[in-house]
Design an enzyme around this catalytic site. Sequence first.
Site, PDB file in Angstrom:
ATOM      1  N   THR A  59      -6.565 -36.036   8.134  1.00 42.70           N
ATOM      2  CA  THR A  59      -5.601 -35.687   8.513  1.00 42.70           C
ATOM      3  C   THR A  59      -5.052 -37.147   9.743  1.00 42.70           C
ATOM      4  O   THR A  59      -6.041 -37.608   9.951  1.00 42.70           O
ATOM      5  CB  THR A  59      -5.140 -34.533   9.475  1.00 42.70           C
ATOM      6  OG1 THR A  59      -6.050 -34.289  10.606  1.00 42.70           O
ATOM      7  CG2 THR A  59      -5.187 -33.089   8.704  1.00 42.70           C
ATOM      8  N   LYS A 115     -11.038 -40.221  13.523  1.00 46.47           N
ATOM      9  CA  LYS A 115     -11.607 -40.687  14.615  1.00 46.47           C
ATOM     10  C   LYS A 115     -11.294 -39.790  16.007  1.00 46.47           C
ATOM     11  O   LYS A 115     -11.846 -39.778  17.078  1.00 46.47           O
ATOM     12  CB  LYS A 115     -11.198 -42.200  14.897  1.00 46.47           C
ATOM     13  CG  LYS A 115     -11.806 -43.058  13.929  1.00 46.47           C
ATOM     14  CD  LYS A 115     -11.071 -44.395  13.553  1.00 46.47           C
ATOM     15  CE  LYS A 115      -9.888 -44.007  12.840  1.00 46.47           C
ATOM     16  NZ  LYS A 115      -9.054 -45.099  12.310  1.00 46.47           N
ATOM     17  N   VAL A 169     -15.751 -45.402  10.983  1.00 48.31           N
ATOM     18  CA  VAL A 169     -16.082 -47.052  11.248  1.00 48.31           C
ATOM     19  C   VAL A 169     -16.537 -47.756   9.981  1.00 48.31           C
ATOM     20  O   VAL A 169     -17.219 -47.270   9.220  1.00 48.31           O
ATOM     21  CB  VAL A 169     -17.435 -46.870  12.173  1.00 48.31           C
ATOM     22  CG1 VAL A 169     -17.756 -48.484  12.817  1.00 48.31           C
ATOM     23  CG2 VAL A 169     -17.410 -45.940  13.392  1.00 48.31           C
ATOM     24  N   GLY A 228     -14.410 -48.248   7.383  1.00 50.32           N
ATOM     25  CA  GLY A 228     -13.796 -48.021   6.443  1.00 50.32           C
ATOM     26  C   GLY A 228     -14.938 -47.677   5.167  1.00 50.32           C
ATOM     27  O   GLY A 228     -15.602 -46.774   5.506  1.00 50.32           O
ATOM     28  N   GLY A 263      -1.139 -50.187   3.977  1.00 55.00           N
ATOM     29  CA  GLY A 263      -2.017 -48.671   4.282  1.00 55.00           C
ATOM     30  C   GLY A 263      -3.172 -49.155   5.446  1.00 55.00           C
ATOM     31  O   GLY A 263      -3.895 -47.900   5.201  1.00 55.00           O
ATOM     32  N   GLU A 294      -2.531 -47.587  11.692  1.00 51.57           N
ATOM     33  CA  GLU A 294      -2.377 -46.180  11.636  1.00 51.57           C
ATOM     34  C   GLU A 294      -0.901 -45.654  11.717  1.00 51.57           C
ATOM     35  O   GLU A 294       0.042 -46.426  12.088  1.00 51.57           O
ATOM     36  CB  GLU A 294      -3.104 -45.887  13.339  1.00 51.57           C
ATOM     37  CG  GLU A 294      -4.624 -46.018  13.349  1.00 51.57           C
ATOM     38  CD  GLU A 294      -5.383 -45.358  12.257  1.00 51.57           C
ATOM     39  OE1 GLU A 294      -5.122 -44.069  12.337  1.00 51.57           O
ATOM     40  OE2 GLU A 294      -6.259 -45.949  11.880  1.00 51.57           O
ATOM     41  N   ASP A 327      -7.797 -47.798  18.391  1.00 57.20           N
ATOM     42  CA  ASP A 327      -8.688 -47.264  17.249  1.00 57.20           C
ATOM     43  C   ASP A 327     -10.142 -48.181  17.422  1.00 57.20           C
ATOM     44  O   ASP A 327     -11.186 -47.574  17.050  1.00 57.20           O
ATOM     45  CB  ASP A 327      -8.002 -47.934  16.035  1.00 57.20           C
ATOM     46  CG  ASP A 327      -8.669 -47.698  14.796  1.00 57.20           C
ATOM     47  OD1 ASP A 327      -8.750 -46.727  14.275  1.00 57.20           O
ATOM     48  OD2 ASP A 327      -9.444 -48.964  14.236  1.00 57.20           O
ATOM     49  N   LYS A 358     -13.984 -46.465  17.549  1.00 58.21           N
ATOM     50  CA  LYS A 358     -15.077 -46.632  16.768  1.00 58.21           C
ATOM     51  C   LYS A 358     -16.321 -47.165  17.767  1.00 58.21           C
ATOM     52  O   LYS A 358     -17.389 -47.045  17.476  1.00 58.21           O
ATOM     53  CB  LYS A 358     -14.455 -47.826  15.912  1.00 58.21           C
ATOM     54  CG  LYS A 358     -13.878 -47.299  14.870  1.00 58.21           C
ATOM     55  CD  LYS A 358     -13.074 -48.539  14.104  1.00 58.21           C
ATOM     56  CE  LYS A 358     -12.038 -48.018  13.078  1.00 58.21           C
ATOM     57  NZ  LYS A 358     -11.257 -48.993  12.295  1.00 58.21           N
ATOM     58  N   GLY A 400      -8.084 -49.119   4.388  1.00 53.52           N
ATOM     59  CA  GLY A 400      -7.383 -48.836   3.089  1.00 53.52           C
ATOM     60  C   GLY A 400      -8.028 -47.479   2.603  1.00 53.52           C
ATOM     61  O   GLY A 400      -9.242 -47.154   2.895  1.00 53.52           O
TER      62      GLY A 400
HETATM   63  N1  HSE Z   1      -6.149 -48.506  11.359  1.00 53.38           N
HETATM   64  C1  HSE Z   1      -7.397 -48.748  11.030  1.00 53.38           C
HETATM   65  C2  HSE Z   1      -7.604 -50.312  10.914  1.00 53.38           C
HETATM   66  C3  HSE Z   1      -7.927 -48.033   9.814  1.00 53.38           C
HETATM   67  O1  HSE Z   1      -6.649 -50.821  10.695  1.00 53.38           O
HETATM   68  O2  HSE Z   1      -8.771 -50.780  11.027  1.00 53.38           O
HETATM   69  C4  HSE Z   1      -9.272 -47.833   9.570  1.00 53.38           C
HETATM   70  O3  HSE Z   1      -9.977 -47.377  10.665  1.00 53.38           O
END
Ligand code: HSE
Length: 342
Positions: free
Chosen positions: A96, A125, A152, A154, A207, A210, A221, A225, A317
Site C-alpha cells: 500500500t 517504508k 531500499v 527498488g 511511476g 510517491e 523517502d 531508506k 518502478g
Molecule cells: N519514490 C521512490 C523513489 C520509490 O523515487 O525512489 C522507490 O522507493
Amino acid sequence: MRIILVGYGVVGKGVTTILARKYTEKVKDNGFSPKIVAIADIDGAVINPRGLSPEKLEAIRQRGYPISADPEFGHKGMPALDVIESVEAEVVVEVTPVNIKNGEPALSHITRAFKTGKHVVTTNKGPLALAMPALTELAEYNNVYLRFSGTVGGGTPMLEFAKKCLAGDKILAIRGILNGTTNYILTEMSQNRVTFQEALANAQKLGYAEREPSMDIDGFDTACKVVILANWILNKKITLKDVDRTGIRDVSLQALDEASKRGNTIKLIGSIDGDKATVKPTEIPKNNPICVSGVLNAITFFTEFAGEQTLVGKGAGGIETASAVLRDLLDIRHKLATKILA
Ligand code: HSE
C-alpha cells in the site's frame, strides 16, 4: 505458497504480472509455486481460495478499479484487515502507499498478518521507518518472517548485497543515492535544462514518485531508506526522527551549473557514518562511482577489509520493485524448506 496481496497500485500490479508468469515455472525455482488467493484494495477485495488464475489476474488488471467489481470473486467493501484475518494463506504481500505519519494502514496490515501466523513481504517504508526495531521483534515473537528488500533500491538487491555478500566483513559507513525521483529530477535539470516542476511531473507519470511528492523532494523517502539500512545492516536502532534531513527544493539550476564547472554535480545523498544518519544535497565529483543519472540508485559500502563496494541499479518502478517482492518470497520459501528461522 498462498499469497494475499494488499495494495493494488503500481507495485501491486507488478507483483501480479511477475507471479502470473511464475505460475508456469515451478521446476526452475525448486518447486516454488505461488498462488495469489486474494487481492485487497481500498474498495474491497477479490478472493479465490484456490488461487486467482493468470487469466483472472489479467482481467482484473484490464478492468481497473474497483477491483471488487469482479463478478466471480469480488467482495465489495471488504476491509483488507478482514481479508488478512479470514483468508487462509502463508504470506501477506503488503504494497500500500507509504505513510510516514503513523505508518497506516500498512502497520495494521503487517501486525494483523503476524498475529494470524502469516509471513510478510513489504515494499512499504513507512512502518519500517517508524517502528523497525519493534516490528522485527514482533515477527520473531510470532515465529514468522518479515522481508522488505524492495524498500531500499527498488529492484536492486542492496540489502541482500550488504547482508549476504559482505557477511564476514565489517561495514564501517554507507553512502548513496537512494531516491530515484530526486535523482531523475536533478539529472533532467542539469543535463536537459528541464524545470523542476516538469521533471517531477514526468517522474510521477513514469511511476517513480510517491503519491505525496514531498516524500521524495523533501528527503523523507531517502531518510526512510537510511533508517532501514542502519537497522538491518549496521544494527543501529534508529527511527525516522534520528535522521538529519534536507531535501532538494533549494537546489537551483545555477548551483548545478556552478558545480558542473568544477567537474562535479549535486545529488541527494543519504549516509550513515558512526552515529550520524544524514540526508542532504551534496556536491560530488562526476567520476565518483555513485554519481549515476536518471532514476538509477547507487550505494557505496565502506568496509574494513574489502574497501569500497558500490552497487548500481534502478531504484524505482513497479515491475522492478515487484522483482524484489519475488526475491523475498523465494527467500521465505527457501527458509521454510530448510526450516531455519533467522
Ligand atoms: N519514490 C521512490 C523513489 C520509490 O523515487 O525512489 C522507490 O522507493
